[in-house]
Design a protein around this motif. Structure first.
Motif, PDB file in Angstrom:
ATOM      1  N   MET A   1       2.680   2.590   8.835  1.00 13.99           N
ATOM      2  CA  MET A   1       3.496   3.039   7.702  1.00 13.99           C
ATOM      3  C   MET A   1       2.731   2.817   6.402  1.00 13.99           C
ATOM      4  SD  MET A   1       7.364   1.882   6.702  1.00 13.99           S
ATOM      5  CE  MET A   1       8.203   2.600   5.302  1.00 13.99           C
ATOM      6  N   THR A   2       2.719   3.830   5.539  1.00 15.25           N
ATOM      7  CA  THR A   2       1.972   3.753   4.283  1.00 15.25           C
ATOM      8  C   THR A   2       2.576   2.715   3.349  1.00 15.25           C
ATOM      9  OG1 THR A   2       1.372   6.086   4.445  1.00 15.25           O
ATOM     10  CG2 THR A   2       1.156   5.052   2.281  1.00 15.25           C
ATOM     11  N   GLN A   3       1.728   1.853   2.815  1.00 19.65           N
ATOM     12  CA  GLN A   3       2.159   0.851   1.851  1.00 19.65           C
ATOM     13  C   GLN A   3       2.319   1.488   0.472  1.00 19.65           C
ATOM     14  OE1 GLN A   3       1.916  -3.140   2.493  1.00 19.65           O
ATOM     15  NE2 GLN A   3       2.905  -1.972   4.122  1.00 19.65           N
ATOM     16  N   ARG A   4       3.309   0.987  -0.291  1.00 19.44           N
ATOM     17  CA  ARG A   4       3.592   1.539  -1.614  1.00 19.44           C
ATOM     18  C   ARG A   4       3.271   0.500  -2.691  1.00 19.44           C
ATOM     19  NH1 ARG A   4       6.493   5.786  -2.445  1.00 19.44           N
ATOM     20  NH2 ARG A   4       7.551   4.883  -4.243  1.00 19.44           N
ATOM     21  N   VAL A   5       2.584   0.948  -3.735  1.00 19.20           N
ATOM     22  CA  VAL A   5       2.204   0.067  -4.835  1.00 19.20           C
ATOM     23  C   VAL A   5       2.693   0.648  -6.154  1.00 19.20           C
ATOM     24  CG1 VAL A   5      -0.080   1.169  -5.051  1.00 19.20           C
ATOM     25  CG2 VAL A   5       0.287  -1.116  -6.011  1.00 19.20           C
ATOM     26  N   LEU A   6       3.200  -0.208  -7.025  1.00 18.21           N
ATOM     27  CA  LEU A   6       3.540   0.162  -8.398  1.00 18.21           C
ATOM     28  C   LEU A   6       2.592  -0.560  -9.338  1.00 18.21           C
ATOM     29  CD1 LEU A   6       5.346   1.325 -10.692  1.00 18.21           C
ATOM     30  CD2 LEU A   6       6.690  -0.779 -10.519  1.00 18.21           C
ATOM     31  N   ILE A   7       2.022   0.196 -10.276  1.00 22.75           N
ATOM     32  CA  ILE A   7       1.110  -0.372 -11.270  1.00 22.75           C
ATOM     33  C   ILE A   7       1.640  -0.019 -12.651  1.00 22.75           C
ATOM     34  CG2 ILE A   7      -1.253  -0.373 -12.159  1.00 22.75           C
ATOM     35  CD1 ILE A   7      -1.838   0.861  -9.179  1.00 22.75           C
TER      36      ILE A   7
ATOM     37  N   PHE B   1      -6.316   1.628  -5.191  1.00 21.99           N
ATOM     38  CA  PHE B   1      -5.258   1.596  -4.183  1.00 21.99           C
ATOM     39  C   PHE B   1      -5.124   2.954  -3.493  1.00 21.99           C
ATOM     40  CE2 PHE B   1      -3.772  -2.338  -6.265  1.00 21.99           C
ATOM     41  CZ  PHE B   1      -3.443  -3.094  -5.145  1.00 21.99           C
ATOM     42  N   ASP B   2      -5.266   4.016  -4.253  1.00 22.48           N
ATOM     43  CA  ASP B   2      -5.228   5.356  -3.675  1.00 22.48           C
ATOM     44  C   ASP B   2      -6.329   5.507  -2.628  1.00 22.48           C
ATOM     45  OD1 ASP B   2      -4.680   8.013  -3.197  1.00 22.48           O
ATOM     46  OD2 ASP B   2      -5.360   8.732  -5.146  1.00 22.48           O
ATOM     47  N   ALA B   3      -7.537   5.087  -2.977  1.00 23.40           N
ATOM     48  CA  ALA B   3      -8.666   5.184  -2.053  1.00 23.40           C
ATOM     49  C   ALA B   3      -8.452   4.329  -0.812  1.00 23.40           C
ATOM     50  CB  ALA B   3      -9.958   4.771  -2.761  1.00 23.40           C
ATOM     51  N   ALA B   4      -7.677   3.235  -0.967  1.00 23.21           N
ATOM     52  CA  ALA B   4      -7.399   2.344   0.166  1.00 23.21           C
ATOM     53  C   ALA B   4      -6.238   2.835   1.028  1.00 23.21           C
ATOM     54  CB  ALA B   4      -7.109   0.932  -0.337  1.00 23.21           C
ATOM     55  N   GLY B   5      -5.649   3.964   0.656  1.00 28.21           N
ATOM     56  CA  GLY B   5      -4.614   4.561   1.484  1.00 28.21           C
ATOM     57  C   GLY B   5      -3.184   4.248   1.086  1.00 28.21           C
ATOM     58  N   TYR B   6      -2.995   3.628  -0.072  1.00 27.30           N
ATOM     59  CA  TYR B   6      -1.647   3.310  -0.541  1.00 27.30           C
ATOM     60  C   TYR B   6      -0.985   4.543  -1.169  1.00 27.30           C
ATOM     61  CZ  TYR B   6      -2.476  -1.745  -0.126  1.00 27.30           C
ATOM     62  OH  TYR B   6      -2.730  -3.012   0.345  1.00 27.30           O
ATOM     63  N   SER B   7       0.331   4.563  -1.141  1.00 27.57           N
ATOM     64  CA  SER B   7       1.105   5.508  -1.925  1.00 27.57           C
ATOM     65  C   SER B   7       1.267   4.900  -3.316  1.00 27.57           C
ATOM     66  CB  SER B   7       2.471   5.744  -1.286  1.00 27.57           C
ATOM     67  OG  SER B   7       3.256   6.599  -2.093  1.00 27.57           O
TER      68      SER B   7
ATOM     69  N   GLY C   1      10.918   2.331  -1.383  1.00 26.62           N
ATOM     70  CA  GLY C   1      10.724   0.889  -1.502  1.00 26.62           C
ATOM     71  C   GLY C   1       9.376   0.517  -2.088  1.00 26.62           C
ATOM     72  N   LEU C   2       9.046  -0.769  -2.000  1.00 30.16           N
ATOM     73  CA  LEU C   2       7.847  -1.277  -2.657  1.00 30.16           C
ATOM     74  C   LEU C   2       7.235  -2.410  -1.853  1.00 30.16           C
ATOM     75  CD1 LEU C   2       6.202  -0.975  -5.339  1.00 30.16           C
ATOM     76  CD2 LEU C   2       7.547  -2.891  -6.222  1.00 30.16           C
ATOM     77  N   ASP C   3       5.925  -2.362  -1.719  1.00 30.56           N
ATOM     78  CA  ASP C   3       5.190  -3.411  -1.010  1.00 30.56           C
ATOM     79  C   ASP C   3       4.336  -4.254  -1.946  1.00 30.56           C
ATOM     80  OD1 ASP C   3       5.772  -2.569   1.875  1.00 30.56           O
ATOM     81  OD2 ASP C   3       4.982  -0.718   0.999  1.00 30.56           O
ATOM     82  N   VAL C   4       3.804  -3.622  -2.996  1.00 31.25           N
ATOM     83  CA  VAL C   4       2.879  -4.305  -3.906  1.00 31.25           C
ATOM     84  C   VAL C   4       3.246  -3.974  -5.342  1.00 31.25           C
ATOM     85  CG1 VAL C   4       0.467  -4.598  -4.607  1.00 31.25           C
ATOM     86  CG2 VAL C   4       1.023  -4.146  -2.198  1.00 31.25           C
ATOM     87  N   LEU C   5       3.307  -4.990  -6.171  1.00 34.23           N
ATOM     88  CA  LEU C   5       3.500  -4.811  -7.614  1.00 34.23           C
ATOM     89  C   LEU C   5       2.273  -5.312  -8.348  1.00 34.23           C
ATOM     90  CD1 LEU C   5       5.121  -4.373 -10.282  1.00 34.23           C
ATOM     91  CD2 LEU C   5       5.941  -6.734 -10.000  1.00 34.23           C
ATOM     92  N   CYS C   6       1.710  -4.478  -9.192  1.00 32.64           N
ATOM     93  CA  CYS C   6       0.666  -4.906 -10.129  1.00 32.64           C
ATOM     94  C   CYS C   6       1.263  -4.823 -11.530  1.00 32.64           C
ATOM     95  CB  CYS C   6      -0.571  -4.019 -10.033  1.00 32.64           C
ATOM     96  SG  CYS C   6      -1.461  -4.141  -8.479  1.00 32.64           S
TER      97      CYS C   6
ATOM     98  N   VAL D   1      -6.811  -4.985  -4.936  1.00 34.41           N
ATOM     99  CA  VAL D   1      -6.672  -4.430  -3.588  1.00 34.41           C
ATOM    100  C   VAL D   1      -6.847  -5.529  -2.541  1.00 34.41           C
ATOM    101  CG1 VAL D   1      -7.673  -2.838  -1.900  1.00 34.41           C
ATOM    102  CG2 VAL D   1      -7.335  -2.098  -4.268  1.00 34.41           C
ATOM    103  N   PHE D   2      -7.797  -6.431  -2.768  1.00 34.92           N
ATOM    104  CA  PHE D   2      -7.974  -7.548  -1.835  1.00 34.92           C
ATOM    105  C   PHE D   2      -6.726  -8.422  -1.784  1.00 34.92           C
ATOM    106  CE2 PHE D   2      -8.923 -12.133  -1.604  1.00 34.92           C
ATOM    107  CZ  PHE D   2      -9.236 -12.210  -0.243  1.00 34.92           C
ATOM    108  N   LEU D   3      -6.188  -8.787  -2.940  1.00 35.21           N
ATOM    109  CA  LEU D   3      -5.024  -9.671  -2.974  1.00 35.21           C
ATOM    110  C   LEU D   3      -3.800  -9.030  -2.326  1.00 35.21           C
ATOM    111  CD1 LEU D   3      -5.364 -11.197  -6.559  1.00 35.21           C
ATOM    112  CD2 LEU D   3      -5.698 -12.375  -4.371  1.00 35.21           C
ATOM    113  N   ALA D   4      -3.726  -7.719  -2.334  1.00 33.41           N
ATOM    114  CA  ALA D   4      -2.601  -7.027  -1.710  1.00 33.41           C
ATOM    115  C   ALA D   4      -2.762  -6.884  -0.201  1.00 33.41           C
ATOM    116  CB  ALA D   4      -2.443  -5.638  -2.330  1.00 33.41           C
TER     117      ALA D   4
END
Length: 252
Positions: A1-7, A22-28, A71-76, A224-227
Motif C-alpha cells: 500500500m502506498t504511503q502518504r506524506v504531507l509536507i 518522497f515522490d521519487a521514493a514512491g510516496y503519495s 489518511g496520512l503516514d508521514v508528516l513533515c 526520507v530516511f527518518l520516515a
C-alpha cells in the motif's frame, strides 16, 4: 500500500526538495503552501493545497481533505520564516509573534491534526524542521532561535506521548541552506553587523567543520530516511544536517 506524506511549505525550497525526494521514493505526496504561483507549478500528480500553517481553521480543513484522500503516514512540518534580523532591543513584538506563529504554532497545529489520522493507522512518522539555531542560538535572530528551540521541545514531547501508539517523532536541524531564503538572511545580517554579504556567507561556511552550506536535497534525504522502516526505532532525536556546526557565530 502506498504511503502518504504531507509536507508543509512544500512548493519551494527545502519543502520542495522533500516532496521530490518522497515522490521519487514512491510516496503519495501532499503539499501545502501560501505561495499560489509555486503551488501552481508543482507536479500535477501531487495533492496541492493553499494553507496558512498558523491558522487552525486552515489546518483543520487540510487534514479533513487528507483524511478523505486516504489518511496520512508521514508528516513533515517544514513551514518556517526567517523572522527579523535585529538586536533584541530593536525587535518589534509583532515581528516576534509572527515568527513564533509560523515556526512554532505551525508545527504544533500540523502535529495536532495529523496525530488522530496516525493513531487510526497505529503508526506514523512526524518530522519537524528545526534548525541549528535551535541547538546553539544565533545573535540578532532571537525570535527564530527561540521558536526553533521550542520546536525541539515539542518534538521530544511528541516522541514520548506518541511512542505507545507506534508513532515516531524526530527533528531535523538544517544549517545554512543554499537558496533565496538564506540569501535574505545574509543580506539582513550583513546590515546588522556592518559587514559585507560575502563576509557573512564566509563566516557561516567557516563555522562548520566541512566548510560549506548544505543543499535542500541533503535535508530531504534525511527526511526520507527518518520516515522509512530503516529508522523504525529512531524517535525523539535531534539530527543536524549542517556540515557539522562548530561555531554558530564566527567573528571575521
Amino acid at each position: 500500500m502506498t504511503q502518504r506524506v504531507l509536507i508543509t511549505a512544500g512548493a519551494s525550497g527545502v519543502g520542495r526538495a522533500m516532496a521530490e525526494a518522497f515522490d521519487a521514493a514512491g510516496y503519495s505526496v501532499c503539499i501545502t503552501d501560501i505561495d499560489e504561483d509555486a503551488l501552481r507549478f508543482a507536479p500535477a500528480h501531487w495533492s496541492r493545497h493553499w494553507a496558512d500553517v498558523s491558522s487552525e481553521s486552515d489546518m483543520s480543513a487540510i487534514f479533513q481533505a487528507i483524511e478523505a484522500e486516504g489518511g496520512l503516514d508521514v508528516l513533515c512540518a517544514n513551514a518556517g520564516i526567517a523572522g527579523p534580523t535585529d538586536a533584541i532591543e530593536d525587535v518589534e513584538l509583532s515581528d516576534w509573534r509572527s515568527c513564533i506563529a509560523v515556526n512554532l504554532d505551525g508545527a504544533f497545529l500540523a502535529a495536532k491534526h495529523a496525530v488522530p489520522l496516525m493513531k487510526a493507522g497505529k503508526a506514523g512518522s512526524i518530522i519537524l524542521t528545526s534548525s541549528t539555531a535551535g541547538q546553539f542560538g544565533y545573535p540578532y535572530r532571537a525570535p527564530y532561535a527561540a521558536a526553533k528551540w521550542a520546536v525541539i521541545g515539542l518534538m521530544k514531547t511528541l516522541a514520548m506521548e506518541l511512542g505507545p501508539h507506534g508513532i515516531r517523532a524526530n527533528a531535523i536541524c538544517p544549517g545554512a541552506v543554499e537558496g533565496p531564503r538564506m540569501e535574505g538572511v545574509l543580506q539582513r545580517e550583513a546590515t546588522a553587523k556592518n559587514m559585507s554579504r560575502d563576509q557573512v556567507y564566509a563566516g557561516y561556511a567557516s563555522g562548520t567543520s566541512m566548510g560549506r552550506f548544505v543543499e535542500g536535497k541533503d535535508i530531504a534525504n534525511m527526511a526520507v530516511f527518518l520516515a522509512s522502516d530503516a529508522a523504525r526505532l529512531v524517535s525523539g532525536q535531534v539530527i543536524a544536517v549542517d556540515g557539522h556546526t562548530v561555531n554558530p557565530d564566527p567573528k571575521l
